[in-house]
Write an enzyme that holds these catalytic residues in place. Structure first.
Site, mmCIF file in Angstrom:
data_model
loop_
_atom_site.group_PDB
_atom_site.id
_atom_site.type_symbol
_atom_site.label_atom_id
_atom_site.label_comp_id
_atom_site.label_asym_id
_atom_site.label_seq_id
_atom_site.Cartn_x
_atom_site.Cartn_y
_atom_site.Cartn_z
ATOM 1 N N GLY A 88 0.849 -1.185 0.000
ATOM 2 C CA GLY A 88 0.000 0.000 0.000
ATOM 3 C C GLY A 88 0.880 1.229 0.000
ATOM 4 O O GLY A 88 2.110 1.144 0.090
ATOM 5 N N GLY A 90 2.784 3.494 1.515
ATOM 6 C CA GLY A 90 3.381 3.668 2.841
ATOM 7 C C GLY A 90 3.960 5.047 3.061
ATOM 8 O O GLY A 90 4.272 5.421 4.191
ATOM 9 N N LYS A 111 4.525 12.205 -2.812
ATOM 10 C CA LYS A 111 5.370 11.084 -2.408
ATOM 11 C C LYS A 111 6.353 11.577 -1.347
ATOM 12 O O LYS A 111 7.099 12.525 -1.583
ATOM 13 C CB LYS A 111 6.120 10.550 -3.639
ATOM 14 C CG LYS A 111 6.870 9.254 -3.413
ATOM 15 C CD LYS A 111 7.413 8.746 -4.743
ATOM 16 C CE LYS A 111 8.230 7.483 -4.565
ATOM 17 N NZ LYS A 111 8.746 6.977 -5.846
ATOM 18 N N ASP A 123 8.922 5.486 8.175
ATOM 19 C CA ASP A 123 8.597 6.838 8.650
ATOM 20 C C ASP A 123 7.708 7.604 7.680
ATOM 21 O O ASP A 123 7.279 8.726 7.963
ATOM 22 C CB ASP A 123 9.875 7.632 8.943
ATOM 23 C CG ASP A 123 10.775 7.810 7.713
ATOM 24 O OD1 ASP A 123 10.316 7.516 6.585
ATOM 25 O OD2 ASP A 123 11.930 8.245 7.877
ATOM 26 N N ARG A 174 3.842 13.751 -7.940
ATOM 27 C CA ARG A 174 3.868 12.874 -9.125
ATOM 28 C C ARG A 174 2.528 12.938 -9.853
ATOM 29 O O ARG A 174 1.470 12.940 -9.236
ATOM 30 C CB ARG A 174 4.169 11.436 -8.704
ATOM 31 C CG ARG A 174 4.203 10.489 -9.885
ATOM 32 C CD ARG A 174 4.966 9.226 -9.551
ATOM 33 N NE ARG A 174 4.274 8.348 -8.628
ATOM 34 C CZ ARG A 174 4.844 7.270 -8.070
ATOM 35 N NH1 ARG A 174 6.108 6.974 -8.327
ATOM 36 N NH2 ARG A 174 4.159 6.504 -7.245
ATOM 37 N N ARG A 181 -2.141 -0.661 -10.330
ATOM 38 C CA ARG A 181 -0.993 -1.526 -10.565
ATOM 39 C C ARG A 181 -1.463 -2.975 -10.653
ATOM 40 O O ARG A 181 -2.576 -3.299 -10.222
ATOM 41 C CB ARG A 181 -0.004 -1.414 -9.400
ATOM 42 C CG ARG A 181 0.313 0.021 -8.973
ATOM 43 C CD ARG A 181 0.713 0.058 -7.491
ATOM 44 N NE ARG A 181 0.840 1.441 -7.021
ATOM 45 C CZ ARG A 181 1.980 2.094 -6.926
ATOM 46 N NH1 ARG A 181 3.109 1.508 -7.269
ATOM 47 N NH2 ARG A 181 2.014 3.330 -6.488
ATOM 48 N N ASP A 250 4.059 -4.493 -7.848
ATOM 49 C CA ASP A 250 3.446 -3.224 -7.423
ATOM 50 C C ASP A 250 4.008 -2.045 -8.206
ATOM 51 O O ASP A 250 3.509 -0.923 -8.095
ATOM 52 C CB ASP A 250 3.638 -2.996 -5.916
ATOM 53 C CG ASP A 250 5.091 -3.077 -5.492
ATOM 54 O OD1 ASP A 250 5.680 -4.159 -5.634
ATOM 55 O OD2 ASP A 250 5.643 -2.066 -5.013
ATOM 56 N N ASP A 260 7.557 4.493 -10.579
ATOM 57 C CA ASP A 260 8.433 4.226 -9.431
ATOM 58 C C ASP A 260 9.903 4.102 -9.833
ATOM 59 O O ASP A 260 10.395 3.015 -10.114
ATOM 60 C CB ASP A 260 7.971 2.993 -8.651
ATOM 61 C CG ASP A 260 6.861 3.348 -7.668
ATOM 62 O OD1 ASP A 260 6.551 4.548 -7.548
ATOM 63 O OD2 ASP A 260 6.307 2.449 -7.041
#
Length: 483
Positions: A88, A90, A111, A123, A174, A181, A250, A260
């Site tokens: 997911g 994160g 992001k 974090d 982004r 995905r 993903d 990514d």
């Protein structure tokens, strides 16, 4: 606040609840604007010129939400280096879907925007270097005429992130035609929610493949279309020597966009086993392995669609196997056409495949620079390359020139080559120079590189330093995920 022209229409938020968690970005201490992509903003119908840099930094850090946004973190799964993991967003928040002046829909995602329920102990933050890397590489891929997510802005946060050392925190904005995905489908399939899976298939088709709306079996039609786009994408990556570096499921977009940019890089010296990722110890995602991994990822996509391929599980498996078998021939055909374009071969001749194979062997033997080899065939400029003195290459080149004479017009072959062979790629050592300087507060090298990559197919004698591969001392090159 003034939304700068954003027109949000948040359809993803209406999907089944299991697919996302609604939450806002975590505020940052002291956001500062590093770069704003005004050309991209203009194409999206956005205008940030009436805002100060500080106001824009507040927007692109997530400190101030844009009118009409409906922030959420998406849920998905992924096979990471072959291992299945529940994942997911994160460290990312989807602000919403912006409708541009051409009525096209774009995800706007932050992001590095803080912890989410999917952070798995992380974090939720990002560092400046990796966010600028994504900015420069995604923009380069765009100007190389390859489908990709794009980068609208990078801001620093005024906070440190702790990785191996302390790094400057940053947030990247982004833009993507969506963030659907293969892993999104895997997530819903793993939840065994067939109703949600049907909804997701319908949603993906409506958003990316509206021509399939009347298909007899939408899941089969969707799979075939995604497979074709993924093949085109990977063939294009290989055309320009790009290595994605982390082709987990993903990171495979349903839209067929590159997504990514973690441990990604461009290959200088031709070797199909080239790997730059610090964590890819066995070469799973090497340059030459990308076609195989593309097929493997698509097989996982087919598995996630099993319940919709046929009511009978055994029949579903048979259908999936038949679909995935088509990949190899489709890929081989697309790759062959791509290589013909790179070599200026217009007609079909029996010798073409052998000539391609022979060239690759010669390039590998002589550690020839991939990009410059093809540009040499166009313009004859290729300083200090061992390849040019290889007697076998001299024979090959003479045969290739004869082969081009079989085209109706030899100049047409050269025109074709100029469209498919870039002169400029973001050379790894140049990217590192720019990122290192930016980390020290000097953005000038980064901005210069941004300008160079905008015209990758245009000769410019003033930019020859950007055409040279890394010096021998820099050839052991590693990239990192940046998480």
């Amino acid at each position: 606040m003034n939304n700068s022209g954003f027109k949000f229409d948040n359809t993803y938020a209406n999907l089944p609840e299991i697919m996302a968690t609604k939450l806002s970005p975590v505020a940052v201490k002291k956001p500062e604007l590093v770069i704003l992509n005004h050309d991209l903003a203009k194409s999206l119908g956005l205008d940030f010129s009436k805002h100060s840099d500080q106001e824009n930094a507040e927007i692109f850090s997530g400190n101030k939400l844009i009118d009409g946004s409906l922030p959420l973190a998406q849920a998905y799964c992924g096979h990471q280096f072959g291992h299945f993991v529940m994942l997911g967003d994160g460290r990312a928040i989807l602000l919403g879907e912006h409708i541009d002046p051409k009525n096209q829909r774009w995800d706007i995602q932050l992001k590095g925007s803080g912890k989410t329920p999917y952070s798995r102990g992380g974090d939720g933050r990002a560092a400046l270097g990796p966010m600028l890397r994504e900015y420069i590489i995604s923009e380069a891929i765009h100007f190389l005429n390859i489908p990709t997510t794009r980068s609208l802005a990078v801001v620093t946060t005024g906070e440190d992130v702790l990785r191996e050392t302390k790094l400057k925190g940053a947030v990247l904005t982004r833009i993507a035609s969506s963030h659907l995905r293969v892993g999104t489908f895997q997530y819903v399939a793993a939840k065994q929610d067939i109703s949600a899976l049907k909804t997701l298939v319908d949603y993906a088709i409506e958003r990316h493949y509206p021509e399939l709306l009347q298909a007899q079996n939408k899941a089969i039609a969707l799979f075939k279309s995604v497979m074709k786009r993924q093949i085109e994408l990977i063939v294009n990556w290989m055309r320009v020597s790009f290595i994605h570096g982390v082709m987990n499921t993903d990171n495979m977009s349903i839209s067929g966009e590159s997504i990514d940019y973690g441990p990604c890089a461009f290959m200088d010296h031709y070797d199909t086993k080239t790997v730059f990722s610090s964590i890819d110890h066995y070469g799973r995602y090497a340059y030459g392995s990308q076609p195989i991994i593309g097929q493997w990822n698509l097989a996982r996509f087919a598995e996630s669609l099993f319940p919709l391929l046929d009511e009978d599980e055994k029949k579903s498996e048979g259908i999936a196997n038949d679909l995935i078998k088509e990949y190899e021939e489709l890929f081989a055909d697309k790759f062959h056409v791509m290589m013909k374009n790179k070599l200026g071969m217009i007609s079909d001749e029996d010798q073409d495949k052998q000539m391609m194979s022979d060239l690759f062997k010669l390039m590998h033997k002589n550690q020839a620079d991939y990009t410059n080899t093809f540009r040499y065939l166009i313009n004859g400029k290729f300083p200090q390359e061992k390849l040019l003195n290889d007697p076998d290459f001299i024979i090959w080149e003479a045969e290739w020139k004869k082969r081009l004479s079989k085209n109706q017009k030899s100049e047409d072959g050269y025109q074709l080559m100029m469209k498919h062979n870039p002169l400029f790629i973001p050379r790894n050592h140049k990217v590192e120079e720019a990122l290192s300087a930016a980390d020290d507060g000097d953005i000038s090298k980064f901005l210069s590189l941004c300008e160079v990559i905008k015209k990758p197919y245009t000769e410019d004698v003033n930019l020859e330093e950007f055409t040279k591969p890394a010096p021998a001392s820099d050839r052991v090159y590693k990239t990192y995920c940046g998480t």
